[in-house]
Design a protein around this motif. Structure first.
Motif, PDB file in Angstrom:
ATOM      1  N   LEU A  36       0.804  -1.220   0.000  1.00 34.60           N
ATOM      2  CA  LEU A  36       0.000   0.000   0.000  1.00 34.60           C
ATOM      3  C   LEU A  36       0.843   1.280   0.000  1.00 34.60           C
ATOM      4  CD1 LEU A  36      -2.802  -1.186   2.431  1.00 34.60           C
ATOM      5  CD2 LEU A  36      -2.853  -1.099  -0.058  1.00 34.60           C
ATOM      6  N   ILE A  37       1.877   1.330   0.813  1.00 31.60           N
ATOM      7  CA  ILE A  37       2.729   2.526   0.823  1.00 31.60           C
ATOM      8  C   ILE A  37       3.507   2.648  -0.489  1.00 31.60           C
ATOM      9  CG2 ILE A  37       4.672   3.669   1.973  1.00 31.60           C
ATOM     10  CD1 ILE A  37       3.522   2.570   4.627  1.00 31.60           C
ATOM     11  N   PRO A  38       4.095   1.556  -1.027  1.00 33.01           N
ATOM     12  CA  PRO A  38       4.730   1.683  -2.352  1.00 33.01           C
ATOM     13  C   PRO A  38       3.763   2.104  -3.459  1.00 33.01           C
ATOM     14  CG  PRO A  38       5.577  -0.242  -1.250  1.00 33.01           C
ATOM     15  CD  PRO A  38       4.445   0.280  -0.395  1.00 33.01           C
ATOM     16  N   LYS A  39       2.500   1.689  -3.360  1.00 38.74           N
ATOM     17  CA  LYS A  39       1.501   2.127  -4.342  1.00 38.74           C
ATOM     18  C   LYS A  39       1.323   3.642  -4.263  1.00 38.74           C
ATOM     19  CE  LYS A  39      -3.351   1.665  -5.563  1.00 38.74           C
ATOM     20  NZ  LYS A  39      -4.651   1.172  -5.133  1.00 38.74           N
ATOM     21  N   MET A  40       1.252   4.158  -3.034  1.00 36.93           N
ATOM     22  CA  MET A  40       1.147   5.603  -2.849  1.00 36.93           C
ATOM     23  C   MET A  40       2.394   6.296  -3.388  1.00 36.93           C
ATOM     24  SD  MET A  40       0.663   7.717   0.710  1.00 36.93           S
ATOM     25  CE  MET A  40      -1.060   7.326   0.940  1.00 36.93           C
ATOM     26  N   MET A  41       3.550   5.688  -3.168  1.00 35.36           N
ATOM     27  CA  MET A  41       4.802   6.252  -3.670  1.00 35.36           C
ATOM     28  C   MET A  41       4.794   6.325  -5.204  1.00 35.36           C
ATOM     29  SD  MET A  41       7.647   4.464  -1.226  1.00 35.36           S
ATOM     30  CE  MET A  41       9.052   5.251  -2.008  1.00 35.36           C
ATOM     31  N   ASP A  88      14.367   6.982  -2.574  1.00 36.34           N
ATOM     32  CA  ASP A  88      14.586   8.068  -1.620  1.00 36.34           C
ATOM     33  C   ASP A  88      13.938   7.733  -0.271  1.00 36.34           C
ATOM     34  OD1 ASP A  88      15.011  10.442  -0.313  1.00 36.34           O
ATOM     35  OD2 ASP A  88      13.653  11.622  -1.569  1.00 36.34           O
ATOM     36  N   PRO A  89      14.722   7.532   0.802  1.00 38.16           N
ATOM     37  CA  PRO A  89      14.153   7.176   2.106  1.00 38.16           C
ATOM     38  C   PRO A  89      13.269   8.280   2.694  1.00 38.16           C
ATOM     39  CG  PRO A  89      16.554   7.342   2.239  1.00 38.16           C
ATOM     40  CD  PRO A  89      16.166   7.567   0.823  1.00 38.16           C
ATOM     41  N   GLU A  90      13.586   9.543   2.405  1.00 39.44           N
ATOM     42  CA  GLU A  90      12.747  10.644   2.900  1.00 39.44           C
ATOM     43  C   GLU A  90      11.374  10.615   2.232  1.00 39.44           C
ATOM     44  OE1 GLU A  90      14.754  14.375   2.478  1.00 39.44           O
ATOM     45  OE2 GLU A  90      16.467  13.706   3.672  1.00 39.44           O
ATOM     46  N   PHE A  91      11.351  10.287   0.948  1.00 41.74           N
ATOM     47  CA  PHE A  91      10.082  10.191   0.217  1.00 41.74           C
ATOM     48  C   PHE A  91       9.247   9.042   0.769  1.00 41.74           C
ATOM     49  CE2 PHE A  91       7.728   8.899  -3.739  1.00 41.74           C
ATOM     50  CZ  PHE A  91       6.880   9.989  -3.771  1.00 41.74           C
ATOM     51  N   PHE A  92       9.907   7.910   1.096  1.00 41.90           N
ATOM     52  CA  PHE A  92       9.203   6.788   1.698  1.00 41.90           C
ATOM     53  C   PHE A  92       8.583   7.207   3.029  1.00 41.90           C
ATOM     54  CE2 PHE A  92       8.983   3.190   4.624  1.00 41.90           C
ATOM     55  CZ  PHE A  92       8.179   2.324   3.900  1.00 41.90           C
ATOM     56  N   GLU A  93       9.351   7.903   3.860  1.00 37.74           N
ATOM     57  CA  GLU A  93       8.847   8.348   5.165  1.00 37.74           C
ATOM     58  C   GLU A  93       7.682   9.317   5.003  1.00 37.74           C
ATOM     59  OE1 GLU A  93       9.356   7.408   8.368  1.00 37.74           O
ATOM     60  OE2 GLU A  93      10.484   5.794   7.425  1.00 37.74           O
ATOM     61  N   LEU A  94       7.771  10.208   4.034  1.00 38.35           N
ATOM     62  CA  LEU A  94       6.691  11.148   3.762  1.00 38.35           C
ATOM     63  C   LEU A  94       5.409  10.400   3.399  1.00 38.35           C
ATOM     64  CD1 LEU A  94       5.896  14.213   3.147  1.00 38.35           C
ATOM     65  CD2 LEU A  94       6.351  13.581   0.780  1.00 38.35           C
ATOM     66  N   CYS A  95       5.517   9.425   2.499  1.00 31.80           N
ATOM     67  CA  CYS A  95       4.355   8.638   2.086  1.00 31.80           C
ATOM     68  C   CYS A  95       3.844   7.783   3.241  1.00 31.80           C
ATOM     69  CB  CYS A  95       4.694   7.768   0.881  1.00 31.80           C
ATOM     70  SG  CYS A  95       4.967   8.732  -0.619  1.00 31.80           S
ATOM     71  N   LYS A  96       4.751   7.258   4.038  1.00 28.59           N
ATOM     72  CA  LYS A  96       4.364   6.443   5.186  1.00 28.59           C
ATOM     73  C   LYS A  96       3.566   7.277   6.188  1.00 28.59           C
ATOM     74  CE  LYS A  96       6.617   4.273   9.084  1.00 28.59           C
ATOM     75  NZ  LYS A  96       7.904   3.853   9.639  1.00 28.59           N
ATOM     76  N   GLN A  97       4.035   8.475   6.486  1.00 29.35           N
ATOM     77  CA  GLN A  97       3.319   9.341   7.428  1.00 29.35           C
ATOM     78  C   GLN A  97       1.949   9.731   6.880  1.00 29.35           C
ATOM     79  OE1 GLN A  97       4.145   9.850  10.560  1.00 29.35           O
ATOM     80  NE2 GLN A  97       5.900   8.543  10.131  1.00 29.35           N
ATOM     81  N   GLU A  98       1.879   9.996   5.584  1.00 31.04           N
ATOM     82  CA  GLU A  98       0.583  10.325   4.974  1.00 31.04           C
ATOM     83  C   GLU A  98      -0.360   9.121   5.042  1.00 31.04           C
ATOM     84  OE1 GLU A  98      -1.287  11.675   0.702  1.00 31.04           O
ATOM     85  OE2 GLU A  98       0.762  12.273   1.173  1.00 31.04           O
TER      86      GLU A  98
END
Length: 124
Positions: A36-41, A88-98
């Motif tokens: 789900l998070i990679p889909k959002m990414m 990008d780990p920051e982009f992953f964290e951003l999507c994870k928090q969202e």
């Protein structure tokens, strides 16, 4: 009595979820982390690489069956842009928090994010 117990359980569960969010220790299931998070990414990366997506689409429409050969440059640029965001780990964290905030909002309201984001009808 049973209704009161379930109400208390819901309040405690929501309080626990809020505390977990504050300390960023909320547990995510494997399907959330791996699907789900990679889909959002992917969706957000396509938005961030919109110019390259458009260039590749335009090239493909112009080239027809020869697009495999003629659009290599646009395809490589699009791949590079998307891969940059995926890794990008920051982009992953951003999507994870969202994702977590949408999940908690769903648990609180029972309304899925796609239904919450619908525009309200304007007055006539």
């Amino acid at each position: 009595m049973l209704g009161h117990i379930s109400f208390v359980w819901v309040v405690l569960r929501n309080a626990t979820a809020m505390e977990a969010t504050k300390s960023e220790e909320i547990h995510l299931r494997c399907v959330e982390k791996d699907v789900l998070i990679p889909k959002m990414m992917r969706e957000k990366a396509k938005e961030r690489c919109a110019e390259k997506v458009e260039a590749f689409n335009h090239c493909c429409k112009e080239s027809g069956l020869l697009m495999v050969f003629k659009c290599r440059e646009q395809n490589a640029a699009l791949k590079e842009c998307l891969t940059f965001h995926y890794k990008d780990p920051e982009f992953f964290e951003l999507c994870k928090q969202e994702y977590i905030s949408e999940k908690l909002e769903f648990e609180r309201t029972g309304i899925p994010a796609k239904n919450r984001q619908q525009k309200l009808p304007t007055s006539m």
